[in-house]
Design a protein around this motif. Structure first.
Motif, PDB file in Angstrom:
ATOM      1  N   VAL A  79       0.613  -1.122  -0.134  1.00 28.86           N
ATOM      2  CA  VAL A  79       0.148  -0.089  -0.095  1.00 28.86           C
ATOM      3  C   VAL A  79       0.936   1.309  -0.028  1.00 28.86           C
ATOM      4  O   VAL A  79       0.707   2.168  -0.983  1.00 28.86           O
ATOM      5  CB  VAL A  79      -0.997   0.029   1.216  1.00 28.86           C
ATOM      6  CG1 VAL A  79      -1.750   1.277   1.459  1.00 28.86           C
ATOM      7  CG2 VAL A  79      -1.897  -1.108   1.128  1.00 28.86           C
ATOM      8  N   ILE A  83       0.942   4.281  -2.777  1.00 21.97           N
ATOM      9  CA  ILE A  83       0.621   5.533  -2.535  1.00 21.97           C
ATOM     10  C   ILE A  83       1.863   6.374  -3.117  1.00 21.97           C
ATOM     11  O   ILE A  83       1.659   7.747  -3.764  1.00 21.97           O
ATOM     12  CB  ILE A  83       0.400   5.822  -1.028  1.00 21.97           C
ATOM     13  CG1 ILE A  83      -0.758   5.171  -0.684  1.00 21.97           C
ATOM     14  CG2 ILE A  83       0.424   7.162  -0.738  1.00 21.97           C
ATOM     15  CD1 ILE A  83      -1.168   5.345   0.927  1.00 21.97           C
ATOM     16  N   ALA A  86       1.703   6.632  -6.818  1.00 28.54           N
ATOM     17  CA  ALA A  86       0.666   7.606  -7.226  1.00 28.54           C
ATOM     18  C   ALA A  86       1.100   8.996  -7.106  1.00 28.54           C
ATOM     19  O   ALA A  86       0.805   9.857  -8.159  1.00 28.54           O
ATOM     20  CB  ALA A  86      -0.500   7.277  -6.433  1.00 28.54           C
ATOM     21  N   SER A  98      -1.211   7.254 -12.242  1.00 27.09           N
ATOM     22  CA  SER A  98      -1.496   7.772 -10.992  1.00 27.09           C
ATOM     23  C   SER A  98      -2.901   6.883 -10.375  1.00 27.09           C
ATOM     24  O   SER A  98      -3.110   6.385  -9.186  1.00 27.09           O
ATOM     25  CB  SER A  98      -1.840   8.861 -10.656  1.00 27.09           C
ATOM     26  OG  SER A  98      -2.165   9.490  -9.448  1.00 27.09           O
ATOM     27  N   ARG A  99      -3.944   6.831 -11.481  1.00 31.93           N
ATOM     28  CA  ARG A  99      -5.165   6.221 -11.058  1.00 31.93           C
ATOM     29  C   ARG A  99      -4.984   4.674 -10.854  1.00 31.93           C
ATOM     30  O   ARG A  99      -5.499   4.057  -9.980  1.00 31.93           O
ATOM     31  CB  ARG A  99      -6.056   6.300 -12.245  1.00 31.93           C
ATOM     32  CG  ARG A  99      -7.582   5.935 -12.000  1.00 31.93           C
ATOM     33  CD  ARG A  99      -8.233   6.430 -13.108  1.00 31.93           C
ATOM     34  NE  ARG A  99      -9.674   6.512 -12.580  1.00 31.93           N
ATOM     35  CZ  ARG A  99     -10.660   5.511 -12.401  1.00 31.93           C
ATOM     36  NH1 ARG A  99     -10.246   4.191 -12.518  1.00 31.93           N
ATOM     37  NH2 ARG A  99     -11.912   6.081 -11.993  1.00 31.93           N
ATOM     38  N   LEU A 102      -3.493   4.381  -7.236  1.00 28.13           N
ATOM     39  CA  LEU A 102      -4.338   4.517  -6.241  1.00 28.13           C
ATOM     40  C   LEU A 102      -5.189   3.214  -6.101  1.00 28.13           C
ATOM     41  O   LEU A 102      -5.557   2.610  -5.205  1.00 28.13           O
ATOM     42  CB  LEU A 102      -5.106   5.590  -6.726  1.00 28.13           C
ATOM     43  CG  LEU A 102      -4.321   6.949  -6.440  1.00 28.13           C
ATOM     44  CD1 LEU A 102      -5.161   8.099  -7.421  1.00 28.13           C
ATOM     45  CD2 LEU A 102      -4.158   7.238  -5.185  1.00 28.13           C
ATOM     46  N   ARG A 103      -5.770   2.448  -7.395  1.00 27.45           N
ATOM     47  CA  ARG A 103      -6.634   1.403  -7.357  1.00 27.45           C
ATOM     48  C   ARG A 103      -5.747   0.303  -6.578  1.00 27.45           C
ATOM     49  O   ARG A 103      -6.442  -0.508  -6.087  1.00 27.45           O
ATOM     50  CB  ARG A 103      -7.109   1.014  -8.646  1.00 27.45           C
ATOM     51  CG  ARG A 103      -8.156   1.852  -9.292  1.00 27.45           C
ATOM     52  CD  ARG A 103      -8.707   0.854 -10.139  1.00 27.45           C
ATOM     53  NE  ARG A 103     -10.064   1.998 -10.754  1.00 27.45           N
ATOM     54  CZ  ARG A 103     -10.614   1.462 -11.929  1.00 27.45           C
ATOM     55  NH1 ARG A 103     -10.347   0.129 -12.693  1.00 27.45           N
ATOM     56  NH2 ARG A 103     -11.647   2.156 -12.130  1.00 27.45           N
ATOM     57  N   ALA A 105      -3.595   0.560  -4.273  1.00 34.16           N
ATOM     58  CA  ALA A 105      -3.557   0.823  -3.024  1.00 34.16           C
ATOM     59  C   ALA A 105      -4.899   0.530  -2.354  1.00 34.16           C
ATOM     60  O   ALA A 105      -4.817  -0.102  -1.294  1.00 34.16           O
ATOM     61  CB  ALA A 105      -3.280   2.238  -2.655  1.00 34.16           C
ATOM     62  N   VAL A 106      -6.049   1.064  -2.788  1.00 33.60           N
ATOM     63  CA  VAL A 106      -7.339   0.429  -2.402  1.00 33.60           C
ATOM     64  C   VAL A 106      -7.418  -1.156  -2.389  1.00 33.60           C
ATOM     65  O   VAL A 106      -7.824  -1.576  -1.271  1.00 33.60           O
ATOM     66  CB  VAL A 106      -8.410   1.089  -3.290  1.00 33.60           C
ATOM     67  CG1 VAL A 106      -9.838   0.562  -3.009  1.00 33.60           C
ATOM     68  CG2 VAL A 106      -8.379   2.640  -3.105  1.00 33.60           C
ATOM     69  N   ILE A 109      -5.477  -2.311   0.580  1.00 26.51           N
ATOM     70  CA  ILE A 109      -6.305  -1.901   1.831  1.00 26.51           C
ATOM     71  C   ILE A 109      -7.532  -2.834   1.961  1.00 26.51           C
ATOM     72  O   ILE A 109      -7.734  -3.389   2.986  1.00 26.51           O
ATOM     73  CB  ILE A 109      -6.784  -0.525   1.875  1.00 26.51           C
ATOM     74  CG1 ILE A 109      -5.293   0.296   2.126  1.00 26.51           C
ATOM     75  CG2 ILE A 109      -7.522  -0.179   2.910  1.00 26.51           C
ATOM     76  CD1 ILE A 109      -5.673   1.716   2.180  1.00 26.51           C
ATOM     77  N   GLU A 110      -8.453  -3.235   0.933  1.00 24.20           N
ATOM     78  CA  GLU A 110      -9.300  -4.055   1.084  1.00 24.20           C
ATOM     79  C   GLU A 110      -9.026  -5.426   1.402  1.00 24.20           C
ATOM     80  O   GLU A 110      -9.689  -5.997   1.903  1.00 24.20           O
ATOM     81  CB  GLU A 110     -10.193  -3.774  -0.241  1.00 24.20           C
ATOM     82  CG  GLU A 110     -10.871  -2.560  -0.413  1.00 24.20           C
ATOM     83  CD  GLU A 110     -11.900  -2.462  -1.243  1.00 24.20           C
ATOM     84  OE1 GLU A 110     -11.973  -3.290  -2.307  1.00 24.20           O
ATOM     85  OE2 GLU A 110     -12.949  -1.682  -1.225  1.00 24.20           O
ATOM     86  N   GLY A 141     -10.928  -2.916  -6.361  1.00 21.61           N
ATOM     87  CA  GLY A 141     -10.339  -1.598  -6.215  1.00 21.61           C
ATOM     88  C   GLY A 141     -11.115  -0.482  -6.720  1.00 21.61           C
ATOM     89  O   GLY A 141     -10.738   0.790  -6.691  1.00 21.61           O
ATOM     90  N   MET A 142     -12.408  -0.711  -6.738  1.00 24.34           N
ATOM     91  CA  MET A 142     -13.313   0.339  -7.058  1.00 24.34           C
ATOM     92  C   MET A 142     -14.617   0.240  -6.407  1.00 24.34           C
ATOM     93  O   MET A 142     -14.890  -0.957  -6.101  1.00 24.34           O
ATOM     94  CB  MET A 142     -13.188   0.791  -8.436  1.00 24.34           C
ATOM     95  CG  MET A 142     -13.936  -0.281  -9.488  1.00 24.34           C
ATOM     96  SD  MET A 142     -13.536  -0.133 -11.037  1.00 24.34           S
ATOM     97  CE  MET A 142     -15.155   0.919 -11.235  1.00 24.34           C
ATOM     98  N   GLY A 143     -15.422   1.251  -6.346  1.00 21.58           N
ATOM     99  CA  GLY A 143     -16.560   1.148  -5.523  1.00 21.58           C
ATOM    100  C   GLY A 143     -17.930   0.402  -6.182  1.00 21.58           C
ATOM    101  O   GLY A 143     -18.752   0.040  -5.306  1.00 21.58           O
TER     102      GLY A 143
ATOM    103  N   LEU B  48      -8.338   7.533  -0.342  1.00 24.48           N
ATOM    104  CA  LEU B  48      -7.722   7.071  -1.658  1.00 24.48           C
ATOM    105  C   LEU B  48      -8.741   7.095  -2.531  1.00 24.48           C
ATOM    106  O   LEU B  48      -8.445   7.583  -3.653  1.00 24.48           O
ATOM    107  CB  LEU B  48      -7.171   5.516  -1.246  1.00 24.48           C
ATOM    108  CG  LEU B  48      -5.733   5.492  -0.660  1.00 24.48           C
ATOM    109  CD1 LEU B  48      -5.583   3.892  -0.365  1.00 24.48           C
ATOM    110  CD2 LEU B  48      -4.824   6.032  -1.664  1.00 24.48           C
ATOM    111  N   MET B  88     -16.706   6.553  -7.464  1.00 21.20           N
ATOM    112  CA  MET B  88     -17.486   5.572  -6.627  1.00 21.20           C
ATOM    113  C   MET B  88     -18.433   4.737  -7.198  1.00 21.20           C
ATOM    114  O   MET B  88     -19.178   3.878  -6.548  1.00 21.20           O
ATOM    115  CB  MET B  88     -18.423   6.427  -5.342  1.00 21.20           C
ATOM    116  CG  MET B  88     -17.423   7.373  -4.677  1.00 21.20           C
ATOM    117  SD  MET B  88     -15.934   6.664  -3.959  1.00 21.20           S
ATOM    118  CE  MET B  88     -14.649   8.277  -4.186  1.00 21.20           C
TER     119      MET B  88
END
Lengths: 257, 201
Positions: A79, A83, A86, A98-99, A102-103, A105-106, A109-110, A141-143, B48, B88
């Motif tokens: 992670v 970061i 990024a 960068s994107r 960041l993904r 890193a997410v 973390i998840e 890595g995304m919502g 993030l 999101m």
């Protein structure tokens, strides 16, 4: 070798001398006879191979068929490194890079959050035990699809309990709406579905002759807990096991109030 | 006197509407790092995700800079420009620009990037053509294959939609009040598709 042949001959003589006219007994003797012969043959041939230094072939070669390999090594994203990557990409106006960082890193973390949840789950629930080798945490890595955590418990008489937690998924935000719709279904006379309370949360339980029991509990803003049970003798039996999954602890691990 | 001036300046500021300042993605990254080190994973993830949103918005603003300021004789309408991020949700970068000419001519350009749902458009384009439909044509713009559709309104007005997928992104160019297909293609060829694709991928 001679000892085995001797014991086989002795057994056969004993069986032959003690034949009984009863049919059932005759069948039993035939089976016993076959079993002794099979054992003797196996032992003789295996010993012969060992003496000749011949190794038993692992499996016959078949073209196009994969037979060995250790799979892929497990990679957990770093992670802090992601970061930093990024930041570096941002500094050089590389937005795509960068994107992607960041993904990553997410995602890292998840995965950690998922493993914390798995560690908080009990190793045995009722008569079933956790198959920790089958533990699964998936993250996009995304919502949109969010994170999915899954543990399988098995044991007893083909009993199986599957605990799935979906977290931070945009799709799950509609879980409350689904529940409202299901209330209508309940009032429309469906007998395999009902709304209940599960650990201070509104939930619903379903039963299907092929799929068994399923308990669905939406929680937080966009999370859901689904517990499925196979071969549980009754709803009470299933709920007693499901009740051992501590939803408040899961919420705590996910940082949900 | 001084107090009155300060109060007046403040009132003017409020009357104009306090703008929503964009957040700095670097600040989000610092927050994420601090939260991660303290073990607050949920806060780190949130920071993030905010950073992803900011990066998407910055990308969208860069895409806007690449878009032509006029389409044939139609200038763009700055008030109708939109940039967005669906970090999101399902989409990533979102860009919209409108062009307005002499009535009824108008055009709009939209780019939606980073969406896994849009990859399927490529599959549609790869399907074999059965028959020939003059209202649905495959075209090639800036080295990318696209689908050009023509619609005829009840009043005889013609409108066009060009869909140009690249990777998991989709560029949509819509026109109204233009009759000639060649004029549509000429305008479409002024869109720097390759540069946009490189930026949003």
């Amino acid at each position: 070798m001679s000892r085995i042949v001797y014991s086989v001959v002795l057994t056969l003589l004993f069986l032959a001398s003690d034949l009984n006219p009863l049919h059932a007994q005759g069948r039993f003797i035939r089976r016993l006879q076959q079993e002794v012969e099979r054992k003797a043959i196996e032992e003789i041939f295996e010993k012969g191979k060992e003496e000749a230094g011949e190794a038993a072939p692992a499996e016959a070669y078949r073209p196009g068929r994969h037979r060995m390999g250790g799979g892929l090594s497990q990679e957990v994203p770093d992670v802090e490194q992601a970061i930093s990557d990024a930041e570096t990409s941002l500094g050089s106006n590389d937005f795509g890079g960068s994107r992607a960082a960041l993904r990553r890193a997410v995602w890292g973390i998840e995965l950690q959050m998922g493993h914390q949840v798995l560690e908080s789950l009990p190793l045995t629930v009722g008569g079933v035990e956790a198959l920790t080798d089958h533990d699964r945490v998936s993250s996009s890595g995304m919502g949109f699809s969010g994170m999915l955590i899954e543990r399988v418990y098995a044991g007893g008489e083909d009993m199986e309990l599957v605990v799935s937690v979906g977290n931070d998924a945009g799709l799950l935000g509609v879980a409350g709406m689904i529940l409202a719709a299901e209330m209508y279904r309940e009032s429309a006379g469906q007998e395999h579905f009902k709304q209940i309370r599960f650990q201070d949360h509104r939930a619903y339980i379903e039963y299907d002759d092929y799929e068994g029991y399923a308990l669905t509990t939406p929680f937080g803003q966009s999370s859901i807990l689904v517990i499925r049970g196979l071969n549980y003798s009754s709803e009470e039996d299933f709920m007693a096991s499901a009740g051992q999954i501590d939803l408040h602890r899961i919420k705590q691990k996910l940082g949900i109030q | 006197m001084n107090r009155t001036l300060i109060a007046m300046a403040f009132a003017i500021f409020l009357a104009q509407g306090a703008p929503l300042f964009a957040q700095d993605p670097v600040k989000n990254l610092d927050e994420a790092r601090t939260a991660y080190r303290s073990g607050d994973l949920e806060a780190a993830r949130f920071a993030l995700q905010q950073a992803i949103r900011e990066v998407d918005l910055a990308t969208a603003r860069e895409v806007l800079k690449l878009l032509p300021e006029t389409m044939a004789t139609m200038p763009f309408v700055p008030e109708k420009e939109e940039v967005g991020s669906g970090a999101m949700g399902f989409a990533g970068v979102y860009v919209h620009r409108s062009y307005l000419g002499e009535s009824p001519a108008s055009a709009s350009l939209q780019v939606v990037a980073g969406s896994p749902l849009l990859a399927g458009i490529n599959a549609i384009l790869a399907l074999p053509v059965v028959g020939r439909d003059p209202d649905n044509q495959r075209v090639r713009i800036g080295g990318y294959r696209g689908l050009l559709q023509r619609q005829q309104g009840n009043g005889g007005e013609t409108s066009w939609t060009l869909q140009l997928p690249f990777g998991s992104s989709l560029l949509t160019f819509s026109l109204e009040g233009i009759d000639e297909q060649q004029a549509v293609l000429d305008m479409a060829n002024t869109i720097p598709v390759e540069q946009i694709a490189r930026l949003v991928q």
